[in-house]
Design a protein around this motif. Structure first.
Motif, PDB file in Angstrom:
ATOM      1  N   HIS A  22     -10.550  -3.451  -3.039  1.00  0.00           N
ATOM      2  CA  HIS A  22     -10.517  -3.583  -1.576  1.00  0.00           C
ATOM      3  C   HIS A  22      -9.204  -3.013  -1.061  1.00  0.00           C
ATOM      4  CE1 HIS A  22     -10.792  -5.062   2.441  1.00  0.00           C
ATOM      5  NE2 HIS A  22      -9.676  -5.757   2.277  1.00  0.00           N
ATOM      6  N   ALA A  23      -8.384  -3.810  -0.528  1.00  0.00           N
ATOM      7  CA  ALA A  23      -7.011  -3.595  -0.091  1.00  0.00           C
ATOM      8  C   ALA A  23      -6.733  -2.323   0.671  1.00  0.00           C
ATOM      9  CB  ALA A  23      -6.072  -3.674  -1.287  1.00  0.00           C
ATOM     10  N   GLY A  24      -7.702  -1.417   0.856  1.00  0.00           N
ATOM     11  CA  GLY A  24      -7.469  -0.201   1.591  1.00  0.00           C
ATOM     12  C   GLY A  24      -6.707   0.828   0.792  1.00  0.00           C
ATOM     13  N   MET A  25      -6.264   0.455  -0.416  1.00  0.00           N
ATOM     14  CA  MET A  25      -5.403   1.354  -1.170  1.00  0.00           C
ATOM     15  C   MET A  25      -6.187   2.517  -1.764  1.00  0.00           C
ATOM     16  SD  MET A  25      -2.986  -1.336  -3.182  1.00  0.00           S
ATOM     17  CE  MET A  25      -2.421  -2.824  -2.392  1.00  0.00           C
ATOM     18  N   ALA A  26      -7.389   2.242  -2.226  1.00  0.00           N
ATOM     19  CA  ALA A  26      -8.144   3.296  -2.894  1.00  0.00           C
ATOM     20  C   ALA A  26      -8.391   4.470  -1.973  1.00  0.00           C
ATOM     21  CB  ALA A  26      -9.475   2.727  -3.406  1.00  0.00           C
ATOM     22  N   ALA A  27      -8.887   4.214  -0.786  1.00  0.00           N
ATOM     23  CA  ALA A  27      -9.210   5.298   0.144  1.00  0.00           C
ATOM     24  C   ALA A  27      -7.962   6.052   0.566  1.00  0.00           C
ATOM     25  CB  ALA A  27      -9.924   4.726   1.367  1.00  0.00           C
ATOM     26  N   GLU A  28      -6.893   5.333   0.883  1.00  0.00           N
ATOM     27  CA  GLU A  28      -5.674   5.983   1.356  1.00  0.00           C
ATOM     28  C   GLU A  28      -5.021   6.801   0.258  1.00  0.00           C
ATOM     29  OE1 GLU A  28      -2.726   7.483   3.490  1.00  0.00           O
ATOM     30  OE2 GLU A  28      -4.480   6.434   4.247  1.00  0.00           O
ATOM     31  N   THR A  29      -5.014   6.279  -0.980  1.00  0.00           N
ATOM     32  CA  THR A  29      -4.420   7.022  -2.077  1.00  0.00           C
ATOM     33  C   THR A  29      -5.198   8.301  -2.354  1.00  0.00           C
ATOM     34  OG1 THR A  29      -3.627   4.982  -3.068  1.00  0.00           O
ATOM     35  CG2 THR A  29      -3.748   6.903  -4.497  1.00  0.00           C
ATOM     36  N   THR A  30      -6.520   8.211  -2.337  1.00  0.00           N
ATOM     37  CA  THR A  30      -7.336   9.393  -2.542  1.00  0.00           C
ATOM     38  C   THR A  30      -7.047  10.437  -1.464  1.00  0.00           C
ATOM     39  OG1 THR A  30      -9.070   8.030  -3.518  1.00  0.00           O
ATOM     40  CG2 THR A  30      -9.698  10.236  -2.804  1.00  0.00           C
ATOM     41  N   THR A  31      -6.894   9.998  -0.231  1.00  0.00           N
ATOM     42  CA  THR A  31      -6.582  10.911   0.871  1.00  0.00           C
ATOM     43  C   THR A  31      -5.239  11.594   0.644  1.00  0.00           C
ATOM     44  OG1 THR A  31      -7.835   9.576   2.416  1.00  0.00           O
ATOM     45  CG2 THR A  31      -6.225  11.080   3.361  1.00  0.00           C
ATOM     46  N   ALA A  32      -4.239  10.807   0.197  1.00  0.00           N
ATOM     47  CA  ALA A  32      -2.918  11.380  -0.038  1.00  0.00           C
ATOM     48  C   ALA A  32      -2.964  12.480  -1.083  1.00  0.00           C
ATOM     49  CB  ALA A  32      -1.948  10.273  -0.473  1.00  0.00           C
TER      50      ALA A  32
ATOM     51  N   GLU B  91       0.836  -1.208   0.000  1.00  0.00           N
ATOM     52  CA  GLU B  91       0.000   0.000   0.000  1.00  0.00           C
ATOM     53  C   GLU B  91       0.863   1.247   0.000  1.00  0.00           C
ATOM     54  OE1 GLU B  91      -2.725  -0.117   3.231  1.00  0.00           O
ATOM     55  OE2 GLU B  91      -3.506  -2.088   2.721  1.00  0.00           O
ATOM     56  N   ARG B  92       1.924   1.235   0.824  1.00  0.00           N
ATOM     57  CA  ARG B  92       2.783   2.423   0.932  1.00  0.00           C
ATOM     58  C   ARG B  92       3.482   2.710  -0.398  1.00  0.00           C
ATOM     59  NH1 ARG B  92       6.128   0.531   4.388  1.00  0.00           N
ATOM     60  NH2 ARG B  92       7.978   0.337   3.074  1.00  0.00           N
ATOM     61  N   LEU B  93       4.004   1.661  -1.053  1.00  0.00           N
ATOM     62  CA  LEU B  93       4.691   1.855  -2.321  1.00  0.00           C
ATOM     63  C   LEU B  93       3.737   2.354  -3.404  1.00  0.00           C
ATOM     64  CD1 LEU B  93       7.035  -1.271  -2.413  1.00  0.00           C
ATOM     65  CD2 LEU B  93       7.714   1.113  -2.080  1.00  0.00           C
ATOM     66  N   MET B  94       2.522   1.775  -3.437  1.00  0.00           N
ATOM     67  CA  MET B  94       1.557   2.229  -4.439  1.00  0.00           C
ATOM     68  C   MET B  94       1.124   3.663  -4.175  1.00  0.00           C
ATOM     69  SD  MET B  94       1.443  -0.180  -6.547  1.00  0.00           S
ATOM     70  CE  MET B  94       0.194   0.576  -7.579  1.00  0.00           C
ATOM     71  N   ASN B  95       0.952   4.011  -2.910  1.00  0.00           N
ATOM     72  CA  ASN B  95       0.592   5.390  -2.585  1.00  0.00           C
ATOM     73  C   ASN B  95       1.705   6.351  -2.980  1.00  0.00           C
ATOM     74  OD1 ASN B  95      -1.896   4.711  -1.520  1.00  0.00           O
ATOM     75  ND2 ASN B  95      -1.092   4.382   0.533  1.00  0.00           N
ATOM     76  N   LEU B  96       2.954   5.923  -2.807  1.00  0.00           N
ATOM     77  CA  LEU B  96       4.081   6.765  -3.217  1.00  0.00           C
ATOM     78  C   LEU B  96       4.085   6.955  -4.727  1.00  0.00           C
ATOM     79  CD1 LEU B  96       6.682   8.289  -2.624  1.00  0.00           C
ATOM     80  CD2 LEU B  96       7.909   6.097  -2.630  1.00  0.00           C
ATOM     81  N   VAL B  97       3.821   5.885  -5.467  1.00  0.00           N
ATOM     82  CA  VAL B  97       3.771   5.989  -6.927  1.00  0.00           C
ATOM     83  C   VAL B  97       2.702   6.977  -7.367  1.00  0.00           C
ATOM     84  CG1 VAL B  97       3.186   4.749  -9.050  1.00  0.00           C
ATOM     85  CG2 VAL B  97       4.733   3.711  -7.393  1.00  0.00           C
ATOM     86  N   PHE B  98       1.491   6.834  -6.828  1.00  0.00           N
ATOM     87  CA  PHE B  98       0.411   7.722  -7.236  1.00  0.00           C
ATOM     88  C   PHE B  98       0.663   9.157  -6.810  1.00  0.00           C
ATOM     89  CE2 PHE B  98      -2.061   3.720  -7.463  1.00  0.00           C
ATOM     90  CZ  PHE B  98      -2.433   3.827  -8.787  1.00  0.00           C
ATOM     91  N   THR B  99       1.268   9.331  -5.655  1.00  0.00           N
ATOM     92  CA  THR B  99       1.567  10.682  -5.195  1.00  0.00           C
ATOM     93  C   THR B  99       2.562  11.354  -6.126  1.00  0.00           C
ATOM     94  OG1 THR B  99       1.160  10.058  -2.892  1.00  0.00           O
ATOM     95  CG2 THR B  99       2.451  12.044  -3.259  1.00  0.00           C
ATOM     96  N   LEU B 100       3.604  10.627  -6.532  1.00  0.00           N
ATOM     97  CA  LEU B 100       4.619  11.206  -7.409  1.00  0.00           C
ATOM     98  C   LEU B 100       4.108  11.400  -8.836  1.00  0.00           C
ATOM     99  CD1 LEU B 100       7.769   9.202  -6.218  1.00  0.00           C
ATOM    100  CD2 LEU B 100       7.175  11.581  -5.694  1.00  0.00           C
ATOM    101  N   LEU B 101       3.112  10.600  -9.227  1.00  0.00           N
ATOM    102  CA  LEU B 101       2.539  10.750 -10.569  1.00  0.00           C
ATOM    103  C   LEU B 101       1.502  11.859 -10.644  1.00  0.00           C
ATOM    104  CD1 LEU B 101       1.921   7.076 -11.759  1.00  0.00           C
ATOM    105  CD2 LEU B 101       3.416   8.752 -12.853  1.00  0.00           C
ATOM    106  N   ALA B 102       0.959  12.233  -9.507  1.00  0.00           N
ATOM    107  CA  ALA B 102      -0.240  13.068  -9.504  1.00  0.00           C
ATOM    108  C   ALA B 102       0.022  14.523  -9.835  1.00  0.00           C
ATOM    109  CB  ALA B 102      -0.923  12.974  -8.142  1.00  0.00           C
ATOM    110  N   THR B 103       1.254  14.946  -9.804  1.00  0.00           N
ATOM    111  CA  THR B 103       1.549  16.350 -10.074  1.00  0.00           C
ATOM    112  C   THR B 103       2.783  16.453 -10.955  1.00  0.00           C
ATOM    113  OG1 THR B 103       2.187  18.462  -9.073  1.00  0.00           O
ATOM    114  CG2 THR B 103       2.838  16.460  -7.900  1.00  0.00           C
ATOM    115  N   SER B 104       2.808  17.480 -11.802  1.00  0.00           N
ATOM    116  CA  SER B 104       3.979  17.700 -12.652  1.00  0.00           C
ATOM    117  C   SER B 104       5.082  18.436 -11.900  1.00  0.00           C
ATOM    118  CB  SER B 104       3.578  18.502 -13.894  1.00  0.00           C
ATOM    119  OG  SER B 104       3.042  19.768 -13.515  1.00  0.00           O
ATOM    120  N   GLN B 105       4.784  18.966 -10.731  1.00  0.00           N
ATOM    121  CA  GLN B 105       5.777  19.679  -9.938  1.00  0.00           C
ATOM    122  C   GLN B 105       6.594  18.706  -9.096  1.00  0.00           C
ATOM    123  OE1 GLN B 105       4.111  23.162  -7.865  1.00  0.00           O
ATOM    124  NE2 GLN B 105       2.189  22.734  -8.908  1.00  0.00           N
TER     125      GLN B 105
END
Length: 318
Positions: free
Chosen positions: A106-116, A7-21
Motif C-alpha cells: 500500500h503506502a503509495g510507495m510502489a507507484a511513486e517509486t516506479t514513476t521516479a 516515502e521520500r527517503l525510500m524513493n531516494l534510495v531506489f532512485t540512487l540504486l537504480a542506475t550505476s551512473q
C-alpha cells in the motif's frame, strides 16, 4: 508528515540504486515528486537532510563526477554496499516479515517509486529492473477505510466503524486493531473486538463510512503472548471442509441461515439447516449463542462442543 518523509527517503534510495551512473541533483529532483514541489532553497535543505539521514542509517552515498570533464557532481548507491548477506530466518520470523511486506504494497510507495525510475529512463539513464521487485504492488489497497485503519493500528488507538455483514446487515463495531494483512485479494484488520470480547477479523471492504477514533493513542497493548500460528489462522481463515446438520427454529438464527449450504422445512416450527464450517469451536460458539433455537443433529463432535458451552454458561448463572 512522517509517512511522506518515509516515502521520500525510500524513493531516494531506489532512485540512487537504480542506475550505476552518477545522478545530478537536478536529475534526482526531477525524479521524485516531493522534491519537484519545493523551490530551490527548500529542495537544497531537504536533499542535504535526506542524504545525512541515509548516512546515519548506514547507507553510504557515493559522490563522483558526472561528466568526463569532472565539472558536475553526481550521487549513487552501490548495490554491493547496501545488500544484506544471506539471512537464515525461523518460520515465525519469516511469517512476520511476510505480513510486513504485504503492508508495503500500500503506502503509495510502489507507484511513486516506479514513476521516479521511469523518469530516469526518460532522460537517458538505464536502470536495473530488479530494484522494482519489492515495489511491485501485488495488491491494491483501494478500500476507503485503509488509511484510517492503518494509522490506528500503528498508534494502538481503538476505533469504531459501521460494518456490513455478507447478508447486508450493518452494525457498529468497536475494535482494538492489532494488525492488518491481505488474503485472497482483500485487506483485513484483526484485533480485539470490544463488542464480542474476543479477537476478530474484519474485511476492510465491508467497512461502511468513516472509521472513527474510539479512544486515545496507546490505550491498549498488543498481547506479547499471542501465538503466531494461532494469529495466522485467525487472519487467514481456513476453507470450510466439513458440514453440520442443525435443527433451527423457524425464523430464528438468521446468521446461520445466511451461510447455509441447504435449508429444508421439517414442520411449521422447525427447519433443517446444513452449514459448512472449518473450525469446530468457532461454529460451536455461534450455535450456542442461539440457545434452544439451534440444535446440532450432526456431527457429534460439534454437538458435544455446543453442550459444553451451554453448560458453562448455565453454571456461571446458577
Amino acid at each position: 508528515m512522517a509517512q511522506r518523509k518515509t516515502e521520500r527517503l525510500m524513493n531516494l534510495v531506489f532512485t540512487l540504486l537504480a542506475t550505476s551512473q552518477y545522478l545530478t541533483k537536478e536529475q534526482i529532483r526531477s525524479s521524485i515528486a516531493e522534491y519537484r514541489e519545493d523551490n530551490d532553497v527548500a529542495f537544497e535543505r531537504k536533499f542535504e537532510r535526506d542524504k545525512q539521514e541515509l548516512r546515519d542509517l548506514g547507507l553510504e552515498i557515493e559522490t563522483g563526477t558526472f561528466d568526463a570533464l569532472g565539472g558536475v557532481t553526481g550521487y549513487r548507491l552501490l548495490r554491493a554496499e547496501v545488500e544484506l548477506p544471506q539471512i537464515d530466518l525461523t518460520v515465525e520470523e519469516a511469517a512476520v516479515i511476510g505480513l510486513a511486506g504485504q503492508l508495503w504494497d500500500h503506502a503509495g510507495m510502489a507507484a511513486e517509486t516506479t514513476t521516479a525510475l521511469a523518469k530516469l529512463k526518460a532522460i537517458g539513464h538505464d536502470f536495473d529492473p530488479s530494484v522494482l521487485r519489492m515495489t511491485e504492488a501485488r495488491l491494491r489497497a483501494e478500500e476507503p477505510a485503509f488509511d484510517a485503519v492503518f494509522d490506528a493500528t500503528g498508534r494502538r488507538m481503538p476505533i469504531a466503524f459501521e460494518y456490513r455483514r455478507p447478508g447486508g446487515e450493518t452494525t457498529v463495531r468497536h475494535l482494538e486493531p492489532w494488525s492488518m494483512t491481505s488474503f485472497r485479494e482483500h485487506w483485513y484488520v484483526g484485533g480485539y473486538d470490544r463488542d464480542r470480547q474476543r479477537p476478530r477479523l474484519f474485511r476492510l471492504s465491508r467497512i461502511v463510512g468513516a472509521v472513527l477514533p474510539d479512544g486515545e493513542p496507546g490505550e491498549y497493548e498488543v498481547p506479547d503472548d499471542v501465538d503466531l500460528k494461532k494469529v495466522a489462522r485467525a487472519l487467514h481463515p481456513p476453507e470450510p471442509d466439513a458440514t453440520a446438520v442443525l435443527r433451527v427454529t423457524a425464523g430464528r438464527a438468521q446468521s446461520l441461515r445466511r451461510h447455509a449450504v441447504r435449508v429444508d422445512r421439517v414442520d411449521d416450527a422447525t427447519d433443517q439447516v446444513e452449514v459448512a464450517y472449518a473450525v469446530v469451536g468457532d461454529l460451536a460458539d455461534e450455535i450456542a449463542s442461539y440457545g434452544a433455537d439451534a440444535i446440532v443433529v450432526a456431527p457429534s463432535e460439534l454437538r458435544d462442543a455446543v453442550v459444553t458451552r451451554l453448560r458453562t454458561v448455565a453454571e456461571v448463572h446458577a
